[in-house]
Design a protein around this motif. Sequence first.
Motif, mmCIF file in Angstrom:
data_model
loop_
_atom_site.group_PDB
_atom_site.id
_atom_site.type_symbol
_atom_site.label_atom_id
_atom_site.label_comp_id
_atom_site.label_asym_id
_atom_site.label_seq_id
_atom_site.Cartn_x
_atom_site.Cartn_y
_atom_site.Cartn_z
ATOM 1 N N GLU A 59 -7.073 -1.535 1.226
ATOM 2 C CA GLU A 59 -6.009 -0.899 2.005
ATOM 3 C C GLU A 59 -5.744 -1.658 3.302
ATOM 4 N N SER A 60 -6.768 -2.242 3.870
ATOM 5 C CA SER A 60 -6.613 -2.950 5.141
ATOM 6 C C SER A 60 -5.941 -4.306 4.979
ATOM 7 N N VAL A 61 -6.094 -4.936 3.793
ATOM 8 C CA VAL A 61 -5.540 -6.280 3.630
ATOM 9 C C VAL A 61 -4.156 -6.273 2.979
ATOM 10 N N ASP A 62 -3.873 -5.266 2.128
ATOM 11 C CA ASP A 62 -2.560 -5.247 1.440
ATOM 12 C C ASP A 62 -2.355 -3.887 0.779
ATOM 13 N N ALA A 63 -2.100 -2.879 1.572
ATOM 14 C CA ALA A 63 -2.045 -1.498 1.060
ATOM 15 C C ALA A 63 -0.976 -1.298 -0.005
ATOM 16 N N GLU A 64 0.141 -2.012 0.076
ATOM 17 C CA GLU A 64 1.248 -1.789 -0.846
ATOM 18 C C GLU A 64 0.970 -2.299 -2.256
ATOM 19 N N ALA A 65 -0.052 -3.135 -2.417
ATOM 20 C CA ALA A 65 -0.334 -3.717 -3.736
ATOM 21 C C ALA A 65 -1.127 -2.796 -4.645
ATOM 22 N N PHE A 66 -1.744 -1.747 -4.078
ATOM 23 C CA PHE A 66 -2.716 -0.952 -4.825
ATOM 24 C C PHE A 66 -2.366 0.534 -4.824
ATOM 25 N N VAL A 67 -2.808 1.218 -5.882
ATOM 26 C CA VAL A 67 -2.851 2.681 -5.889
ATOM 27 C C VAL A 67 -4.263 3.087 -6.300
ATOM 28 N N VAL B 175 -0.442 -2.616 -8.599
ATOM 29 C CA VAL B 175 0.877 -2.215 -9.082
ATOM 30 C C VAL B 175 1.981 -3.206 -8.723
ATOM 31 N N ARG B 176 1.686 -4.179 -7.880
ATOM 32 C CA ARG B 176 2.692 -5.201 -7.580
ATOM 33 C C ARG B 176 2.751 -6.210 -8.730
ATOM 34 N N THR B 177 3.924 -6.442 -9.260
ATOM 35 C CA THR B 177 4.127 -7.414 -10.335
ATOM 36 C C THR B 177 5.188 -8.416 -9.897
#
Length: 196
Positions: free
Chosen positions: A86-94, A117-119
């Motif tokens: 979450e600290s390094v790239d929160a938008e990439a993960f769920v 979830v980022r593709t």
Amino acid sequence: MSARKYFIVSHDRNKSLPGLILINESTISTSGDPTFVLRDSSVRGFPPTKEVPYIKYIKSRGRKPKEFEKFRDFWLITNRVKEFLESVDAEAFVFMSCRTCIEGHESDGEYWICDVVRTINALDELKSDISIDYVGGKKLYNLIGSERYLFLEEKIQSNIIFRMQFAWHKVICNDIFREKCQKKQIKGLTFINCGR
């Protein structure tokens, strides 16, 4: 500025597997399909569930889980790893919370199921060592025996981790993400150089 280096993000591929069992397998699914196995793996995120996943470590089934493990079509990670991601790239993960029982210790929130979830469609198909298949009208990369994947940085831009669009099971990161993980000393996580 020199070009970024890219790596396949993978779990520790030693011979022993973690002895993890989904205890409420028979009651958690809303569709009757195997839980956390995606029918359409091009659509990321978690399938609907009726209840919180309950995962138990059974010593006779394998080794104790590490901080990072492959769990069916997803990852199983500790809360420490979740906070790091979450600290390094929160938008990439769920993330999905789960109950766990590790060596008799019951816990809520100690482990999480995680998905990338980022593709991004960023593979340089002409320069990479791949073949292309079409299955059911869908384009797929055949990576069997492949050892060289090159990417178009203008499509990746500033993103440090993503899935390959036509090879959903491959999660790719750059050297920035790899260095952060190595500095954090995450156990169970390995990286394979894409430019071999």
